[in-house]
Design a protein around this motif. Structure first.
Motif, short mmCIF file in Angstrom:
data_model
loop_
_atom_site.label_atom_id
_atom_site.label_comp_id
_atom_site.label_asym_id
_atom_site.label_seq_id
_atom_site.Cartn_x
_atom_site.Cartn_y
_atom_site.Cartn_z
N UNK A 99 0.88 -1.22 -0.03
CA UNK A 99 -0.06 -0.06 0.15
C UNK A 99 0.90 1.36 0.05
N UNK A 100 2.17 1.19 0.71
CA UNK A 100 2.96 2.33 0.72
C UNK A 100 3.49 2.71 -0.52
N UNK A 101 4.09 1.68 -1.25
CA UNK A 101 4.77 1.80 -2.53
C UNK A 101 3.70 2.34 -3.50
N UNK A 102 2.58 1.62 -3.43
CA UNK A 102 1.41 1.99 -4.72
C UNK A 102 0.53 3.48 -4.39
N UNK A 103 0.41 3.65 -3.06
CA UNK A 103 -0.40 5.20 -3.07
C UNK A 103 1.00 6.19 -3.01
N UNK A 104 2.13 5.66 -2.46
CA UNK A 104 3.33 6.73 -2.57
C UNK A 104 3.44 7.17 -4.02
N UNK A 105 3.74 5.84 -4.84
CA UNK A 105 4.05 6.00 -6.27
C UNK A 105 2.88 7.05 -7.06
N UNK A 106 1.66 6.78 -6.75
CA UNK A 106 0.62 7.68 -7.23
C UNK A 106 0.62 8.96 -7.08
N UNK A 107 1.04 9.16 -5.75
CA UNK A 107 1.26 10.69 -5.26
C UNK A 107 2.37 11.35 -5.86
N UNK A 108 3.42 10.67 -6.08
CA UNK A 108 4.80 10.99 -6.81
C UNK A 108 4.23 11.58 -8.01
N UNK A 109 3.49 10.22 -8.81
CA UNK A 109 2.96 10.64 -10.20
C UNK A 109 2.17 11.97 -10.25
N UNK A 110 1.41 12.21 -9.39
CA UNK A 110 0.50 13.54 -9.45
C UNK A 110 1.53 14.73 -9.15
N UNK A 111 2.30 14.59 -8.44
CA UNK A 111 3.34 15.51 -8.42
C UNK A 111 4.07 16.02 -9.71
N UNK A 112 4.35 14.99 -10.09
CA UNK A 112 5.04 15.05 -11.52
C UNK A 112 3.90 15.75 -12.63
N UNK A 113 3.04 15.31 -12.67
CA UNK A 113 1.67 15.81 -13.48
C UNK A 113 1.45 17.49 -13.39
N UNK A 114 1.53 17.80 -12.09
CA UNK A 114 1.37 19.07 -11.64
C UNK A 114 2.40 19.89 -12.01
N UNK A 115 3.68 19.11 -12.05
CA UNK A 115 4.97 19.88 -12.46
C UNK A 115 5.02 20.28 -13.78
N UNK A 116 4.38 19.36 -14.77
CA UNK A 116 3.96 19.55 -16.00
C UNK A 116 3.01 20.15 -16.52
N UNK A 117 2.25 19.74 -17.23
CA UNK A 117 0.97 20.47 -18.12
C UNK A 117 -0.27 19.87 -17.68
N UNK A 118 -0.40 19.09 -16.70
CA UNK A 118 -1.50 18.61 -16.21
C UNK A 118 -1.83 18.84 -14.84
N UNK A 119 -2.10 20.22 -14.53
CA UNK A 119 -2.17 20.36 -13.15
C UNK A 119 -3.86 20.08 -12.57
N UNK A 120 -4.67 19.90 -13.56
CA UNK A 120 -6.02 19.59 -12.78
C UNK A 120 -6.03 18.01 -12.61
#
Length: 112
Positions: A38-59
């Motif tokens: 759960x830590x790796x899956x949820x944490x990875x989703x959060x890191x991926x969301x941070x990368x999306x926010x850093x790019x062009x996919x803020x929403x």
């Protein structure tokens, strides 16, 4: 001039790193494979969301972070209620609720 990571991405990236680290720590200390998974899956989703926010996919990034945080709040909040142990379930559920509120607000700001 190169732009840095936007401030709103830091919340998702930091919470993601904390979640991955917590999952690994739960496995190392208690041998908990569910904590690791759960830590790796949820944490990875959060890191991926941070990368999306850093790019062009803020929403999309804020929406993913809000959804992941909401799922964590429900899962760990129910564990906290059941066990009445603040560490780690109570702490992570409180952080998850805060993250859910923040990322929901930011997603609404970026919505078309």
């Amino acid at each position: 001039m190169k732009m840095g990571i936007p401030g709103s991405a830091h919340a998702a990236l930091s919470f993601g790193a904390l979640t991955i680290g917590g999952g690994i720590l739960g496995y190392v200390k208690k041998g908990s494979k569910p904590s690791l998974g759960a830590g790796v899956v949820c944490g990875s989703l959060l890191v991926a969301s941070g990368m999306m926010i850093s790019g062009e996919k803020q929403f999309e990034g804020h929406s993913l972070a809000a959804g992941t945080s909401g799922a964590m709040a429900l899962a760990l909040g129910s564990r906290f209620i059941k066990t009445e142990k603040f560490m780690p379930a109570g702490l992570i559920s409180a952080i998850s609720v805060t993250s859910l509120a923040y990322h929901t607000k930011k997603a609404l700001e970026w919505k078309d």
